[in-house]
Design a protein around this motif. Structure first.
Motif, mmCIF file in Angstrom:
data_model
loop_
_atom_site.group_PDB
_atom_site.id
_atom_site.type_symbol
_atom_site.label_atom_id
_atom_site.label_comp_id
_atom_site.label_asym_id
_atom_site.label_seq_id
_atom_site.Cartn_x
_atom_site.Cartn_y
_atom_site.Cartn_z
ATOM 1 N N PHE A 129 0.823 -1.209 0.000
ATOM 2 C CA PHE A 129 0.000 0.000 0.000
ATOM 3 C C PHE A 129 0.858 1.260 0.000
ATOM 4 N N PHE A 130 1.994 1.225 0.681
ATOM 5 C CA PHE A 130 2.820 2.422 0.844
ATOM 6 C C PHE A 130 3.718 2.699 -0.371
ATOM 7 N N ASN A 131 3.675 1.831 -1.357
ATOM 8 C CA ASN A 131 4.514 2.021 -2.538
ATOM 9 C C ASN A 131 3.703 1.859 -3.817
ATOM 10 N N SER A 132 2.491 2.403 -3.785
ATOM 11 C CA SER A 132 1.603 2.318 -4.947
ATOM 12 C C SER A 132 1.442 3.703 -5.548
ATOM 13 N N SER A 133 1.963 3.884 -6.725
ATOM 14 C CA SER A 133 1.960 5.206 -7.357
ATOM 15 C C SER A 133 0.676 5.499 -8.122
ATOM 16 N N CYS A 134 -0.294 4.570 -8.087
ATOM 17 C CA CYS A 134 -1.536 4.794 -8.833
ATOM 18 C C CYS A 134 -2.478 5.765 -8.120
ATOM 19 N N PHE A 135 -2.326 5.932 -6.799
ATOM 20 C CA PHE A 135 -3.263 6.757 -6.036
ATOM 21 C C PHE A 135 -3.153 8.241 -6.390
ATOM 22 N N THR A 136 -4.309 8.877 -6.581
ATOM 23 C CA THR A 136 -4.351 10.334 -6.695
ATOM 24 C C THR A 136 -5.107 10.951 -5.514
ATOM 25 N N LYS A 137 -5.992 10.143 -4.883
ATOM 26 C CA LYS A 137 -6.736 10.618 -3.718
ATOM 27 C C LYS A 137 -6.940 9.462 -2.751
ATOM 28 N N LEU A 138 -6.584 9.675 -1.486
ATOM 29 C CA LEU A 138 -6.761 8.670 -0.448
ATOM 30 C C LEU A 138 -7.591 9.257 0.689
ATOM 31 N N THR A 139 -8.623 8.532 1.103
ATOM 32 C CA THR A 139 -9.414 8.890 2.273
ATOM 33 C C THR A 139 -9.445 7.655 3.162
ATOM 34 N N LEU A 140 -8.775 7.729 4.318
ATOM 35 C CA LEU A 140 -8.508 6.540 5.117
ATOM 36 C C LEU A 140 -8.936 6.747 6.565
ATOM 37 N N ILE A 151 7.924 5.871 1.939
ATOM 38 C CA ILE A 151 6.622 5.878 1.270
ATOM 39 C C ILE A 151 6.792 6.452 -0.134
ATOM 40 N N SER A 152 6.054 5.896 -1.092
ATOM 41 C CA SER A 152 6.131 6.395 -2.470
ATOM 42 C C SER A 152 4.725 6.494 -3.056
ATOM 43 N N TRP A 153 4.136 7.666 -2.901
ATOM 44 C CA TRP A 153 2.833 7.981 -3.493
ATOM 45 C C TRP A 153 3.060 9.128 -4.493
ATOM 46 N N GLU A 172 6.596 13.282 8.091
ATOM 47 C CA GLU A 172 7.648 13.684 7.156
ATOM 48 C C GLU A 172 7.797 12.661 6.039
ATOM 49 N N ASN A 173 7.699 11.384 6.373
ATOM 50 C CA ASN A 173 7.786 10.317 5.375
ATOM 51 C C ASN A 173 6.645 10.429 4.371
ATOM 52 N N ILE A 174 5.447 10.709 4.876
ATOM 53 C CA ILE A 174 4.285 10.870 3.998
ATOM 54 C C ILE A 174 4.484 12.050 3.043
ATOM 55 N N LEU A 175 4.936 13.174 3.592
ATOM 56 C CA LEU A 175 5.085 14.377 2.774
ATOM 57 C C LEU A 175 6.200 14.220 1.740
ATOM 58 N N SER A 176 7.316 13.662 2.154
ATOM 59 C CA SER A 176 8.439 13.507 1.219
ATOM 60 C C SER A 176 8.123 12.470 0.151
ATOM 61 N N GLY A 177 7.255 11.527 0.470
ATOM 62 C CA GLY A 177 6.887 10.504 -0.499
ATOM 63 C C GLY A 177 5.710 10.872 -1.366
ATOM 64 N N SER A 178 5.172 12.074 -1.152
ATOM 65 C CA SER A 178 4.015 12.546 -1.935
ATOM 66 C C SER A 178 4.365 13.894 -2.560
ATOM 67 N N PRO A 179 5.188 13.911 -3.588
ATOM 68 C CA PRO A 179 5.741 15.165 -4.118
ATOM 69 C C PRO A 179 4.734 16.104 -4.766
ATOM 70 N N VAL A 180 3.525 15.607 -5.110
ATOM 71 C CA VAL A 180 2.528 16.491 -5.742
ATOM 72 C C VAL A 180 1.296 16.660 -4.852
ATOM 73 N N LEU A 181 1.416 16.290 -3.584
ATOM 74 C CA LEU A 181 0.288 16.413 -2.659
ATOM 75 C C LEU A 181 -0.122 17.872 -2.500
ATOM 76 N N GLU A 182 -1.415 18.154 -2.664
ATOM 77 C CA GLU A 182 -1.933 19.519 -2.562
ATOM 78 C C GLU A 182 -2.791 19.743 -1.321
ATOM 79 N N THR A 183 -3.554 18.715 -0.923
ATOM 80 C CA THR A 183 -4.486 18.851 0.196
ATOM 81 C C THR A 183 -4.226 17.761 1.233
ATOM 82 N N LEU A 184 -4.073 18.191 2.496
ATOM 83 C CA LEU A 184 -3.860 17.263 3.598
ATOM 84 C C LEU A 184 -4.913 17.531 4.663
#
Length: 342
Positions: A129-140, A151-153, A172-184
């Motif tokens: 789950f933590f290395n799946s680049s297909c996700f564009t939106k996650l609600t968990l 992490i690699s999103w 920090e791991n989440i943010l660094s692994g999500s280089p195009v994240l716009e909304t948290l």
């Protein structure tokens, strides 16, 4: 020319029928159309969006229904996969199988709400789950975050986490692994003392409700450092001692629609709100909710001088009422706007 009584919908091409079925509110409804005729029997197996909502509270039957559905559906592209249900640890392997299926279908939007009786995360997700680049939106909701390594999103743009135990290294791991994240969006998340949102891509931050199950005295002091965000929302009941804003220098708009816990002294409530106002004096629009407007009134009565660049157009009538006690509901209304003078 269509003849009277002829089934015109069944005459549509598969792509249009699939689009129609994908807009139904539940996947169960889409599957039932397979009984209409042989033409419809397998159409649903190609729909790009799957929605499962457990309204029966028969968990065993509900989980089995999802398993059967995913077995029968073709492994074609998934745009959205959504499940809302109660969760118990005995279903861990089944939920991980659902996620694996969604990843194999290159799902873009994954929405999994796994509620537990204790309102704490119980679902242990597999490492894939933590290395799946297909996700564009996650609600968990209800996820235990335990990534081994980085992490690699890579394509993730929106992330909402509810009831997550997140320490600062994990954030920090989440943010660094999500280089195009716009909304948290962080809802009832805990485990950190400082939120360092230094990513240049994140522009919208929502801090929604706070409760640390290990802090029975509501003594937590949380700091938010987010120099690049443009929009900040703080909402819901905050069961903590104080929330502090550090660097939010890029903010354009903010929404303060929160309520302090019942044990928070009035002086602490006022000091916290005063700190918000002083740190947000540069924003173009600041919205104030019902509870905060009361704190504002108390500060005015005590002679607190607000920044000169704010004006108060007055209290806006309630826009909506929630089912809860209006005195306790922090999300009752946007009651006041502070507009920056041009």
């Amino acid at each position: 020319m269509w003849k009277r009584g002829e089934d015109r919908i069944s005459g549509l091409p598969d792509c249009l029928l699939i689009e129609i079925l994908s807009r139904l509110p539940s996947t169960k409804g889409a599957i039932r159309t397979g009984t209409l005729s042989k033409r419809w029997k397998h159409i649903w197996t190609s729909i790009p969006s799957l929605y499962f909502n457990d309204y029966t509270h028969n968990r065993s039957a509900f989980y089995s229904f999802i398993d059967k559905t995913l077995t029968q559906r073709l492994q074609v592209k998934l745009k959205k996969f959504e499940v809302n249900t109660d969760y118990d640890i005995q279903y861990e392997s089944q939920v991980n199988n659902w996620i694996s299926y969604a990843v194999r279908c290159n799902v873009e939007e994954l929405n999994l709400t796994l509620e537990s009786a204790e309102f704490e995360a119980e679902f242990l997700v597999d490492q894939i789950f933590f290395n799946s680049s297909c996700f564009t939106k996650l609600t968990l909701e209800g996820f235990i975050f335990n990534p081994i390594g980085v992490i690699s999103w890579k394509n993730l743009k929106s992330l909402t986490i509810s009831y997550g135990n997140l320490d600062e290294d994990l954030v920090e791991n989440i943010l660094s692994g999500s280089p195009v994240l716009e909304t948290l969006v962080l809802r009832y998340c805990y485990g950190y003392r400082r939120l360092d949102i230094t990513s240049k891509s994140v522009k919208n931050l929502v801090f929604s409700e706070y409760m640390d199950p290990e802090d029975e005295f509501e003594a937590d002091i949380i700091e938010i450092n987010a120099p690049n965000i443009l929009s900040l929302t703080i909402r819901g009941e905050l069961l903590l001692w104080k929330l502090l804003l550090l660097n939010v220098s890029s903010l354009v708009e903010a929404n303060l629609d929160y309520k302090n816990g019942e044990t928070t002294p009035l002086e602490v409530e006022e000091e916290m709100f005063k700190g918000f106002i002083l740190n947000l004096r540069h924003v173009k629009e600041l919205k104030i909710g019902a509870f905060c407007s009361k704190v504002l009134s108390r500060l005015e009565a005590k002679g607190f001088v607000f920044p000169l660049n704010f004006k108060f157009p007055g209290v806006v009538p309630p826009l909506y009422y929630d089912s809860c006690d209006t005195e306790r509901c922090s999300c009752l209304t946007v009651a006041l706007k502070l507009m920056r003078l041009i």
